[in-house]
Scaffold this motif. Structure first.
Motif, short mmCIF file in Angstrom:
data_model
loop_
_atom_site.label_atom_id
_atom_site.label_comp_id
_atom_site.label_asym_id
_atom_site.label_seq_id
_atom_site.Cartn_x
_atom_site.Cartn_y
_atom_site.Cartn_z
N PHE A 15 -25.97 42.80 -4.60
CA PHE A 15 -25.21 43.23 -3.42
C PHE A 15 -23.76 42.77 -3.47
N PRO A 16 -22.87 43.51 -2.79
CA PRO A 16 -21.46 43.12 -2.73
C PRO A 16 -21.28 41.78 -2.02
N ASP A 17 -20.09 41.19 -2.21
CA ASP A 17 -19.82 39.88 -1.64
C ASP A 17 -19.84 39.86 -0.12
N ASP A 18 -19.58 41.01 0.50
CA ASP A 18 -19.53 41.03 1.97
C ASP A 18 -20.91 41.22 2.61
N VAL A 19 -21.95 41.28 1.80
CA VAL A 19 -23.33 41.36 2.30
C VAL A 19 -23.94 39.97 2.29
N THR A 20 -24.44 39.54 3.42
CA THR A 20 -25.06 38.21 3.54
C THR A 20 -26.53 38.30 3.17
N VAL A 21 -26.99 37.38 2.33
CA VAL A 21 -28.39 37.36 1.89
C VAL A 21 -29.01 36.03 2.27
N ALA A 22 -30.10 36.09 3.02
CA ALA A 22 -30.90 34.90 3.35
C ALA A 22 -32.25 35.09 2.69
N ALA A 23 -32.64 34.19 1.80
CA ALA A 23 -33.81 34.51 0.97
C ALA A 23 -34.54 33.26 0.49
N VAL A 76 -33.71 38.73 3.69
CA VAL A 76 -33.08 39.71 4.58
C VAL A 76 -31.61 39.81 4.21
N VAL A 77 -31.14 41.04 4.00
CA VAL A 77 -29.73 41.27 3.71
C VAL A 77 -29.07 41.86 4.95
N ARG A 78 -27.88 41.38 5.24
CA ARG A 78 -27.13 41.84 6.42
C ARG A 78 -25.79 42.42 5.98
N TYR A 79 -25.54 43.67 6.36
CA TYR A 79 -24.29 44.34 6.02
C TYR A 79 -23.23 44.08 7.10
N ASP A 97 -21.73 46.02 8.92
CA ASP A 97 -21.92 46.87 10.11
C ASP A 97 -23.04 46.36 11.02
N GLY A 98 -23.68 45.23 10.64
CA GLY A 98 -24.73 44.65 11.46
C GLY A 98 -26.13 45.08 11.10
N GLU A 99 -26.26 46.10 10.24
CA GLU A 99 -27.60 46.54 9.83
C GLU A 99 -28.23 45.50 8.90
N GLN A 100 -29.54 45.28 9.08
CA GLN A 100 -30.27 44.29 8.29
C GLN A 100 -31.53 44.91 7.70
N TYR A 101 -31.91 44.40 6.53
CA TYR A 101 -33.06 44.95 5.82
C TYR A 101 -33.89 43.81 5.22
N ALA A 102 -35.20 43.86 5.45
CA ALA A 102 -36.12 42.88 4.87
C ALA A 102 -36.63 43.42 3.55
N ILE A 103 -36.60 42.58 2.53
CA ILE A 103 -36.97 43.02 1.18
C ILE A 103 -37.86 41.96 0.53
N ALA A 104 -38.90 42.42 -0.14
CA ALA A 104 -39.74 41.53 -0.96
C ALA A 104 -39.88 42.19 -2.33
N VAL A 105 -39.48 41.49 -3.37
CA VAL A 105 -39.52 42.03 -4.73
C VAL A 105 -40.28 41.06 -5.64
N PHE A 106 -41.28 41.59 -6.33
CA PHE A 106 -42.10 40.79 -7.25
C PHE A 106 -42.09 41.45 -8.61
N ALA A 107 -41.86 40.68 -9.67
CA ALA A 107 -41.84 41.22 -11.02
C ALA A 107 -42.79 40.43 -11.91
N ARG A 108 -43.63 41.15 -12.62
CA ARG A 108 -44.54 40.53 -13.59
C ARG A 108 -44.11 40.95 -14.99
N THR A 109 -43.88 39.98 -15.86
CA THR A 109 -43.43 40.27 -17.22
C THR A 109 -44.58 40.13 -18.22
#
Length: 311
Positions: free
Chosen positions: A238-246, A260-263, A265-277
């Motif tokens: 994400f760009p530098d102006d996007v706040t990430v709490a994780a 949760v990433v916050r743009y 403009d105030g919009e926020q999105y919850a994200i869960a990402v799992f990777a298996r190698t």
């Protein structure tokens, strides 16, 4: 499909990915924190398949601590001594050479900011394992299973490998065939602390809408997640102006982060990402970067599709 694009991203770095991403509704308590977004828009790749969550469980742990503090059951200033017997190795007090004394709230800070395993274990002993399990049930996380704290998972690994301590484990583990390593209980969602990507984003949405407990408790969890020092996974997308709490989580061959990433403009999105190698390395820079890239693809889709989008 956006999910297919994400699948190809992970395949390009020799991994399989599971993702759930959804908009966090505005409006505080009662704003609708379950399942997908209020408009039914989500990104879901293996979102309902169980996965080991490793240190992501610390979000639930610290939430229960915060709830008990707000309820007056715990004094956050209570002093705790971290001794040699408590050390598990790794970041924070877990890797200190000398005894350390700090408060319960600083244990929570270290558990979240640097994923300090010793701090998490001591905090869990204070708030109670069964209480954390009950919290998961209360929040409707029916497929979330808390097997124990970091020490319990470490002892499980030592037992399976036949090692008496961490030093002996470090000698024996590398010599094991990969198939034997993959059968360790800590990697099996049926036998370890586990959840699903969808339930993890549900937890985050509940915290971000003050529905996971008193507003003061939810605010503390949000603040501590913003103070995580690791910037190599979600943040990298994400760009530098996007706040990430994780909160990150890592096990051999498993790389994950939820937040949760916050743009602006105030919009926020919850994200869960799992990777298996395919390999069992604990560190894979290309996979870490792909976690951030996959999260960005998911959020870009949600921003383009959501009625709340500003562009």
């Amino acid at each position: 499909m956006v999910e297919e694009r994400i699948r190809r991203l992970f395949a390009g770095v020799g991994a399989e990915g599971q993702v759930h991403a959804v908009r966090v509704p505005k409006g505080g308590p009662g704003a609708g924190a379950a399942g997908s977004g209020p408009e039914g828009i989500e990104v879901a790749l293996g979102a309902d398949e169980p996965v080991a969550i490793a240190s992501i469980f610390k979000v639930l742990l610290v939430l229960e601590f915060a709830r008990q503090v707000v309820a007056g059951q715990l004094d956050p200033r209570e002093r705790v001594r971290v001794t040699a017997a408590d050390r598990l190795g790794g970041w924070g007090t877990a890797g200190c050479l000398d005894d350390v004394e700090l408060s319960l709230r600083d244990l929570a800070y270290f558990a979240m900011s640097v994923s300090d395993n010793s701090a998490a274990d001591l905090l869990l002993a204070r708030v109670g394992l069964d209480t954390v399990r009950l919290l998961a049930q209360e929040l409707g996380l029916d497929r979330t299973r808390i097997a124990g704290g970091p020490r319990a998972l470490l002892e499980s690994m030592l037992s399976e490998v036949g090692a008496r301590d961490e030093r002996e484990f470090a000698l024996r583990y590398p010599a094991l065939p990969d198939e034997r390593k993959r059968r360790l209980a800590v990697l099996d969602p049926q036998r370890t602390t586990a959840s699903t990507p969808r339930e993890i984003t549900r937890l985050l949405r509940l915290v971000w809408t003050d529905m996971a407990g008193p507003p003061e408790a939810c605010a503390l969890v949000r603040d501590l997640m913003k103070r995580q020092v690791f910037r190599h996974r979600l943040v990298s997308g994400f760009p530098d102006d996007v706040t990430v709490a994780a909160k990150t989580g890592t096990l051999p061959g498993l790389h994950m982060e939820a937040g949760v990433v916050r743009y602006p403009d105030g919009e926020q999105y919850a994200i869960a990402v799992f990777a298996r190698t395919r390999d069992l390395a604990a560190s894979r820079a290309t996979v870490d970067a792909t976690i951030g890239g996959a999260a960005r693809v998911a959020v870009d889709f949600l921003r383009a599709a959501s009625p709340g989008d500003t562009h």
